[in-house]
Design a protein around this motif. Structure first.
Motif, PDB file in Angstrom:
ATOM      1  N   LYS A  38       0.846  -1.194   0.000  1.00 11.03           N
ATOM      2  CA  LYS A  38       0.000   0.000   0.000  1.00 11.03           C
ATOM      3  C   LYS A  38       0.885   1.250   0.000  1.00 11.03           C
ATOM      4  CE  LYS A  38      -3.853  -2.200   2.428  1.00 11.03           C
ATOM      5  NZ  LYS A  38      -4.783  -2.159   1.268  1.00 11.03           N
ATOM      6  N   ALA A  39       0.524   2.218  -0.837  1.00 10.45           N
ATOM      7  CA  ALA A  39       1.327   3.435  -0.973  1.00 10.45           C
ATOM      8  C   ALA A  39       1.465   4.176   0.357  1.00 10.45           C
ATOM      9  CB  ALA A  39       0.707   4.352  -2.029  1.00 10.45           C
ATOM     10  N   ALA A  40       0.390   4.208   1.133  1.00 13.10           N
ATOM     11  CA  ALA A  40       0.428   4.917   2.419  1.00 13.10           C
ATOM     12  C   ALA A  40       1.402   4.251   3.378  1.00 13.10           C
ATOM     13  CB  ALA A  40      -0.965   4.972   3.030  1.00 13.10           C
ATOM     14  N   PHE A  41       1.458   2.918   3.359  1.00  7.78           N
ATOM     15  CA  PHE A  41       2.388   2.196   4.228  1.00  7.78           C
ATOM     16  C   PHE A  41       3.823   2.481   3.810  1.00  7.78           C
ATOM     17  CE2 PHE A  41       5.070  -1.362   5.381  1.00  7.78           C
ATOM     18  CZ  PHE A  41       4.734  -1.587   6.710  1.00  7.78           C
ATOM     19  N   LYS A  42       4.092   2.439   2.509  1.00 15.00           N
ATOM     20  CA  LYS A  42       5.444   2.724   2.014  1.00 15.00           C
ATOM     21  C   LYS A  42       5.896   4.135   2.407  1.00 15.00           C
ATOM     22  CE  LYS A  42       5.103  -0.260  -2.067  1.00 15.00           C
ATOM     23  NZ  LYS A  42       5.153  -0.297  -3.558  1.00 15.00           N
ATOM     24  N   ALA A  43       4.995   5.098   2.251  1.00 15.58           N
ATOM     25  CA  ALA A  43       5.334   6.490   2.588  1.00 15.58           C
ATOM     26  C   ALA A  43       5.637   6.630   4.069  1.00 15.58           C
ATOM     27  CB  ALA A  43       4.188   7.416   2.186  1.00 15.58           C
ATOM     28  N   GLN A  44       4.847   5.954   4.906  1.00 19.02           N
ATOM     29  CA  GLN A  44       5.070   6.030   6.346  1.00 19.02           C
ATOM     30  C   GLN A  44       6.390   5.375   6.738  1.00 19.02           C
ATOM     31  OE1 GLN A  44       3.249   7.656   8.734  1.00 19.02           O
ATOM     32  NE2 GLN A  44       2.055   8.462   7.027  1.00 19.02           N
ATOM     33  N   MET A  45       6.697   4.232   6.141  1.00 18.09           N
ATOM     34  CA  MET A  45       7.943   3.541   6.472  1.00 18.09           C
ATOM     35  C   MET A  45       9.156   4.378   6.055  1.00 18.09           C
ATOM     36  SD  MET A  45       9.112  -0.345   5.557  1.00 18.09           S
ATOM     37  CE  MET A  45      10.645  -1.016   6.238  1.00 18.09           C
ATOM     38  N   LYS A  46       9.111   4.930   4.866  1.00 15.89           N
ATOM     39  CA  LYS A  46      10.200   5.792   4.390  1.00 15.89           C
ATOM     40  C   LYS A  46      10.394   6.983   5.316  1.00 15.89           C
ATOM     41  CE  LYS A  46      11.645   8.388   0.258  1.00 15.89           C
ATOM     42  NZ  LYS A  46      11.652   9.789   0.734  1.00 15.89           N
ATOM     43  N   ASP A  47       9.295   7.607   5.691  1.00 12.51           N
ATOM     44  CA  ASP A  47       9.348   8.786   6.564  1.00 12.51           C
ATOM     45  C   ASP A  47       9.955   8.437   7.921  1.00 12.51           C
ATOM     46  OD1 ASP A  47       8.841  11.481   7.252  1.00 12.51           O
ATOM     47  OD2 ASP A  47       6.944  10.924   8.197  1.00 12.51           O
ATOM     48  N   ILE A  48       9.567   7.298   8.474  1.00 12.48           N
ATOM     49  CA  ILE A  48      10.095   6.882   9.773  1.00 12.48           C
ATOM     50  C   ILE A  48      11.596   6.643   9.696  1.00 12.48           C
ATOM     51  CG2 ILE A  48      10.104   5.035  11.511  1.00 12.48           C
ATOM     52  CD1 ILE A  48       7.093   4.660  10.866  1.00 12.48           C
ATOM     53  N   LEU A  49      12.043   5.932   8.662  1.00 13.19           N
ATOM     54  CA  LEU A  49      13.473   5.624   8.539  1.00 13.19           C
ATOM     55  C   LEU A  49      14.297   6.888   8.352  1.00 13.19           C
ATOM     56  CD1 LEU A  49      13.466   2.397   6.329  1.00 13.19           C
ATOM     57  CD2 LEU A  49      13.408   2.609   8.817  1.00 13.19           C
ATOM     58  N   GLU A  50      13.821   7.811   7.515  1.00 11.07           N
ATOM     59  CA  GLU A  50      14.556   9.064   7.307  1.00 11.07           C
ATOM     60  C   GLU A  50      14.597   9.891   8.582  1.00 11.07           C
ATOM     61  OE1 GLU A  50      12.640  10.952   4.008  1.00 11.07           O
ATOM     62  OE2 GLU A  50      13.752   9.767   2.523  1.00 11.07           O
ATOM     63  N   TYR A  51      13.451   9.969   9.262  1.00  8.48           N
ATOM     64  CA  TYR A  51      13.420  10.746  10.500  1.00  8.48           C
ATOM     65  C   TYR A  51      14.312  10.140  11.576  1.00  8.48           C
ATOM     66  CZ  TYR A  51      12.134  12.183  15.118  1.00  8.48           C
ATOM     67  OH  TYR A  51      12.227  12.589  16.432  1.00  8.48           O
ATOM     68  N   ARG A  52      14.215   8.836  11.791  1.00  6.35           N
ATOM     69  CA  ARG A  52      14.976   8.216  12.871  1.00  6.35           C
ATOM     70  C   ARG A  52      16.482   8.271  12.602  1.00  6.35           C
ATOM     71  NH1 ARG A  52      13.333   3.718  16.638  1.00  6.35           N
ATOM     72  NH2 ARG A  52      14.600   5.181  17.841  1.00  6.35           N
ATOM     73  N   THR A  53      16.871   8.174  11.337  1.00 11.40           N
ATOM     74  CA  THR A  53      18.290   8.326  10.996  1.00 11.40           C
ATOM     75  C   THR A  53      18.761   9.734  11.319  1.00 11.40           C
ATOM     76  OG1 THR A  53      18.083   6.698   9.212  1.00 11.40           O
ATOM     77  CG2 THR A  53      19.998   8.141   9.161  1.00 11.40           C
ATOM     78  N   MET A  54      17.975  10.735  10.906  1.00 15.84           N
ATOM     79  CA  MET A  54      18.365  12.124  11.155  1.00 15.84           C
ATOM     80  C   MET A  54      18.353  12.435  12.642  1.00 15.84           C
ATOM     81  SD  MET A  54      19.511  14.729   9.617  1.00 15.84           S
ATOM     82  CE  MET A  54      19.090  14.369   7.914  1.00 15.84           C
ATOM     83  N   GLU A  55      17.378  11.913  13.371  1.00 16.19           N
ATOM     84  CA  GLU A  55      17.310  12.153  14.812  1.00 16.19           C
ATOM     85  C   GLU A  55      18.499  11.512  15.523  1.00 16.19           C
ATOM     86  OE1 GLU A  55      16.612  12.566  18.849  1.00 16.19           O
ATOM     87  OE2 GLU A  55      16.184  13.829  17.123  1.00 16.19           O
ATOM     88  N   TYR A  56      18.931  10.352  15.043  1.00 15.14           N
ATOM     89  CA  TYR A  56      20.113   9.718  15.641  1.00 15.14           C
ATOM     90  C   TYR A  56      21.323  10.636  15.510  1.00 15.14           C
ATOM     91  CZ  TYR A  56      24.223   6.805  16.173  1.00 15.14           C
ATOM     92  OH  TYR A  56      25.445   6.329  16.571  1.00 15.14           O
ATOM     93  N   TYR A  57      21.534  11.195  14.316  1.00 13.20           N
ATOM     94  CA  TYR A  57      22.696  12.048  14.120  1.00 13.20           C
ATOM     95  C   TYR A  57      22.539  13.393  14.834  1.00 13.20           C
ATOM     96  CZ  TYR A  57      24.734   8.641  11.069  1.00 13.20           C
ATOM     97  OH  TYR A  57      25.297   7.482  10.608  1.00 13.20           O
ATOM     98  N   ARG A  58      21.321  13.873  14.962  1.00  9.31           N
ATOM     99  CA  ARG A  58      21.114  15.087  15.770  1.00  9.31           C
ATOM    100  C   ARG A  58      21.488  14.813  17.217  1.00  9.31           C
ATOM    101  NH1 ARG A  58      18.589  17.110  19.685  1.00  9.31           N
ATOM    102  NH2 ARG A  58      17.647  15.079  20.087  1.00  9.31           N
ATOM    103  N   ARG A  59      21.059  13.660  17.734  1.00  8.06           N
ATOM    104  CA  ARG A  59      21.341  13.309  19.121  1.00  8.06           C
ATOM    105  C   ARG A  59      22.833  13.100  19.358  1.00  8.06           C
ATOM    106  NH1 ARG A  59      18.322   9.098  19.193  1.00  8.06           N
ATOM    107  NH2 ARG A  59      19.896   7.475  19.426  1.00  8.06           N
ATOM    108  N   ARG A  60      23.488  12.478  18.382  1.00  2.00           N
ATOM    109  CA  ARG A  60      24.929  12.274  18.503  1.00  2.00           C
ATOM    110  C   ARG A  60      25.666  13.610  18.513  1.00  2.00           C
ATOM    111  NH1 ARG A  60      28.598   9.768  13.771  1.00  2.00           N
ATOM    112  NH2 ARG A  60      28.236  11.884  13.023  1.00  2.00           N
TER     113      ARG A  60
END
Length: 478
Positions: free
Chosen positions: A452-474
């Motif tokens: 489902k397109a909505a699921f793909k969009a949500q998964m992509k958004d989560i991965l991009e956000y969590r990666t960026m948040e990890y580097y912000r936290r570091r």
């Protein structure tokens, strides 16, 4: 432009990493910051002059003014100021009290700047107004106004936002905040116009005219080096340490005002919701993704969210949107089934290290989501992730680039399987499982939703956000 060019080495230099448009400039460099100097350090090292900040009680009543896009309505604010002759007297009196050879006054509008210049000229102080497309009786071209201020042909320049960035008048010895201080970024940028070292200048006088407007009394907390004043008590500046030789002094009447305003402040949950709607409005009515909310959210509120899991919308963003009735029909379909549980797992899975991200990216597969990944597919995603930028530094503590490049595929795969794969299989509701012939798989009952397109969009958004948040936290921990 940064995405267009493919340089072998990219170095970014900025004096204003916190932007007025709310965008997070650190994202461009994945939070790789080799050097920075804070306001406190710069003053303590003698790179900038100390400030003498005076919070001056202003009887202007803001309670009846409307707010538009989290700002006071410009027209209403201007009318409130220019119809108040007592406010001109107040500002002039304190300008005279502390004295100045060259001053900048920051106003709320072109009309306000014009009227301030007019009133100061009437009182015998040579002043001009500077703003874009200037055509008023007291307005002047920016370059000419700067030249005249440096030569002391005039004593004050009143402006709106034209002097926030990129203006060098080192001899300015006073800045006056003549409008509500609603943005920490703007406050610090305007303050910075007067902190440059100049011959014979030993400190900068800062006059802040404070009334009962929202966020009153909180901006000076930034002067101590605080990166957030969200949730702090207005006017508590006297209880924190400031840079060497600096002064922060509030009119006693403001202390009572701050105490009264703190009693009326909105609950944190409502402030977070208001911030969401502010960002949505900024995006033209589009519901922000996690990454968009992260990029545009007021940093003070974001920092609070990171420290308080219960109020943090990023941990279960679909639930947050559902509570606000902001889900699309396709998103609501994902929300009502097992897809919601899987997305919640990757939103909240512990990530002290970044190792889980390349494994999850191997499943996402650039939008063509897989039900299982082979050793080769996992290795490809793993190396793609750690080969990007300086991500290799997170492969293991203290590793050199030479040592990283010498790693064999077998060593890469062993690391992936011994840590993130093992932890993913033991986390959540058993979404990650073993499957013969594959390195890792997900439960079969996820198959109907992953396409489902909505699921793909949500998964992509989560991965991009969590990666960026990890580097912000570091970056923050460094």
């Amino acid at each position: 432009m940064v995405d267009y060019f493919k340089p072998r080495f990219l170095l970014g230099l900025t004096a204003t990493p916190e932007r007025m448009d709310g965008r997070n400039i650190y994202e461009i460099c994945d939070y790789n910051v080799p050097y920075e100097i804070s306001l406190r350090e710069a003053i303590n090292k003698g790179v900038l002059v100390p400030f003498h900040y005076y919070g001056i009680y202003d009887e202007t009543d803001y309670s009846g003014l409307h707010r538009v896009k989290d700002r006071y309505d410009e027209k209403e604010l201007t009318e409130t100021y220019i119809r108040n002759p007592g406010r001109y007297d107040l500002i002039y009196r304190y300008y005279r009290k502390y004295g100045s050879q060259r001053a900048l006054g920051f106003c709320c509008s072109r009309v306000h700047a014009e009227e301030m210049a007019k009133e100061f000229c009437r009182r015998g102080v040579a002043a001009v107004a500077v703003y874009s497309n200037a055509d008023g009786e007291y307005s002047e071209d920016r370059q000419e106004a700067v030249r005249r201020l440096k030569n002391q042909e005039i004593r004050v320049i009143f402006s709106v936002d034209m002097f926030n960035e990129g203006v060098d008048i080192a001899s300015v010895d006073m800045v006056m905040f003549l409008r509500p201080t609603e943005s920490p970024v703007v406050f610090l940028q305007q303050l910075g116009r007067g902190l440059r070292i100049s011959k014979g200048k030993t400190f900068l006088n800062v006059l802040d005219f404070i009334g009962n407007y929202e966020k009153a009394g909180r901006a000076p907390l930034l002067l101590s080096g605080e990166n957030s004043f969200f949730g702090k008590v207005a006017g508590e500046g006297g209880r924190i340490a400031y840079p060497d030789d600096c002064i922060v002094d509030f009119d006693m009447r403001l202390i009572d005002l701050f105490a009264e305003m703190n009693k009326k402040s909105l609950p944190v949950k409502q402030q977070i919701r208001n911030e969401f709607y502010r960002v949505k409005d900024l995006l033209g009515g589009k519901v922000p993704t996690r990454m968009e909310l992260f990029s545009y959210m007021d940093d003070d509120i974001y920092q609070y969210c990171m420290k308080h899991a219960r109020e943090n919308p990023f941990r279960r963003y679909l639930e947050f949107l559902n509570d606000l009735d902001e889900l699309s029909d396709d998103e609501r379909e994902v929300f009502s089934g097992i897809g919601r549980e899987f997305l919640a797992l990757i939103e909240t899975t512990d990530m002290q290290k970044v190792y889980k991200m390349p494994i999850l990216y191997s499943f996402y597969n650039h939008g063509n989501i897989r039900m299982a990944v082979t050793d080769e597919e996992m290795l490809e995603s793993w190396k793609e992730f750690f080969n990007h930028g300086t991500n290799w530094k997170d492969f293991s503590e203290g590793i050199s680039y030479t040592d990283y490049k010498a790693m064999t595929d077998k060593q890469h795969l062993s690391k992936a399987k011994s840590m993130p794969v093992r932890f993913l299989k033991s986390s959540g509701k058993g979404f990650f499982i073993d499957k013969e012939g594959y390195a890792l798989a997900v439960r079969p009952d996820l198959e109907p939703v992953i396409h489902k397109a909505a699921f793909k969009a949500q998964m992509k958004d989560i991965l991009e956000y969590r990666t960026m948040e990890y580097y912000r936290r570091r970056y923050a921990s460094e």
